[in-house]
Design a protein around this motif. Structure first.
Motif, short mmCIF file in Angstrom:
data_model
loop_
_atom_site.label_atom_id
_atom_site.label_comp_id
_atom_site.label_asym_id
_atom_site.label_seq_id
_atom_site.Cartn_x
_atom_site.Cartn_y
_atom_site.Cartn_z
N LYS A 258 0.82 -1.21 0.00
CA LYS A 258 0.00 0.00 0.00
C LYS A 258 0.86 1.26 0.00
CE LYS A 258 -3.54 2.38 2.74
NZ LYS A 258 -4.37 2.32 3.98
N ILE A 259 1.94 1.25 0.76
CA ILE A 259 2.77 2.44 0.91
C ILE A 259 3.80 2.56 -0.21
CG2 ILE A 259 4.53 3.53 2.37
CD1 ILE A 259 2.99 2.50 4.79
N ASP A 260 4.47 1.46 -0.53
CA ASP A 260 5.58 1.49 -1.48
C ASP A 260 5.14 1.20 -2.91
OD1 ASP A 260 8.68 1.55 -1.60
OD2 ASP A 260 8.15 -0.22 -2.77
N GLY A 261 3.99 0.54 -3.06
CA GLY A 261 3.52 0.22 -4.40
C GLY A 261 4.04 -1.10 -4.94
N ARG A 262 4.88 -1.78 -4.16
CA ARG A 262 5.46 -3.07 -4.56
C ARG A 262 5.31 -4.08 -3.44
NH1 ARG A 262 11.37 -0.85 -5.82
NH2 ARG A 262 10.78 0.37 -3.99
N ASN A 263 5.35 -5.34 -3.79
CA ASN A 263 5.42 -6.38 -2.78
C ASN A 263 6.84 -6.40 -2.23
OD1 ASN A 263 2.73 -7.47 -3.00
ND2 ASN A 263 3.37 -8.35 -4.97
N PRO A 264 7.01 -6.60 -0.92
CA PRO A 264 8.37 -6.61 -0.36
C PRO A 264 9.27 -7.65 -0.98
CG PRO A 264 6.77 -7.40 1.24
CD PRO A 264 6.00 -6.79 0.12
N SER A 265 8.70 -8.76 -1.44
CA SER A 265 9.51 -9.83 -2.07
C SER A 265 10.19 -9.35 -3.34
CB SER A 265 8.64 -11.05 -2.37
OG SER A 265 7.55 -10.69 -3.19
N GLU A 266 9.64 -8.31 -3.99
CA GLU A 266 10.25 -7.79 -5.22
C GLU A 266 11.62 -7.17 -4.92
OE1 GLU A 266 7.72 -5.48 -7.87
OE2 GLU A 266 5.98 -6.16 -6.71
#
Length: 270
Positions: A258-266
């Motif tokens: 929601k905040i970064d726009g990416r999944n953390p796994s990326e």
């Protein structure tokens, strides 16, 4: 030392410079309902006067030292003053967000910026024009960097907490506490007590001061810190979540997206 509001919100880079133009005084200069659909525009008034209409404002007087900002797609009209026609430097550029939406991030920049801080940008605009016209090796990198510097100064000026605003120092102390202890999650009642305010008064002042609720601000601090841990190679997703105080990895991942726009796994797969 003051802390910038929206500290973790701005993340974009200038990707292209379409042009850098220096206009000499011309009483016949003018634009009518001009719309730049592919570029953002910054213009610095180097002398004289101009009259502008944009964003519903009527006939704003632009004078020496003022900086104009036009987002993509915003119609604007303007003409030089007949007796004291303005001269100006302008740059058209594009930008790309590293996270979030670049239009939303740039929306904090006022369309008309004036005062001593705006006047101090004259050296940056002059350097930008010189770099663009000389076109020495690496000039595009230099032009992008100078444009980023100008944008940073505008954003900093318009989001920096003013120390003379009510309870500013108390709020800054609370923000610094949250940053220093990013693993913790503070309740509003606790933060309000530390600031010497009632919870309702604290909520209102904090939102006015930062543009975010205390909870949202803490989330941004935690996600920014987790992002650092993952990009540095120190942690995987689960470890990063734990280090910033999240026990639920699924909640952490949803919040990160929601905040970064990416999944953390990326970030781990880079």
């Amino acid at each position: 030392m003051a802390t910038d509001t929206y500290a973790d919100y701005f993340d974009f880079v200038v990707t292209d410079i379409d042009y850098v133009i220096q206009r000499e005084p011309d009483p016949d200069w003018g634009v009518t309902s001009m719309v730049n659909s592919s570029s953002y525009i910054l213009a610095y008034a180097t002398s004289g006067l101009a009259h502008y209409r944009f964003d519903g404002h009527e006939d704003l007087l632009v004078r020496e030292g003022d900086v104009l900002f036009f987002p993509k797609g915003m119609a604007h009209s303007g003409h030089a003053d007949e007796e004291r026609p303005w001269s100006f430097l302008s740059v058209a550029f594009d930008a790309e967000a590293g996270a979030g939406n670049v239009d939303e991030q740039l929306s904090v920049v006022d369309h008309l910026n004036r005062g001593s801080f705006a006047s101090r940008l004259s050296a940056h605009f002059a350097e930008l024009h010189l770099a663009w016209t000389q076109r020495k090796p690496g000039y595009l990198i230099r032009c992008r960097a100078i444009t980023m510097t100008i944008l940073h100064e505008l954003i900093r000026q318009q989001t920096l907490p003013h120390l003379d605003s009510p309870h500013a120092r108390e709020l800054i102390t609370v923000i610094e506490l949250m940053r220093a202890n990013y693993r913790q999650t503070y309740a509003v009642t606790d933060l309000a007590h530390r600031a010497g305010l009632s919870p309702s008064h604290f909520r209102a002042l904090f939102k006015q001061f930062t543009g975010l609720t205390a909870k949202e601000y803490q989330h941004r601090i935690k996600i920014a810190k987790a992002k650092e841990f993952m990009l540095s190679g120190e942690c995987n997703v689960t470890q990063a979540a734990t280090r910033v105080g999240f026990a639920d990895i699924y909640y952490f991942s949803r919040l990160f997206k929601k905040i970064d726009g990416r999944n953390p796994s990326e970030l781990i797969r880079r």
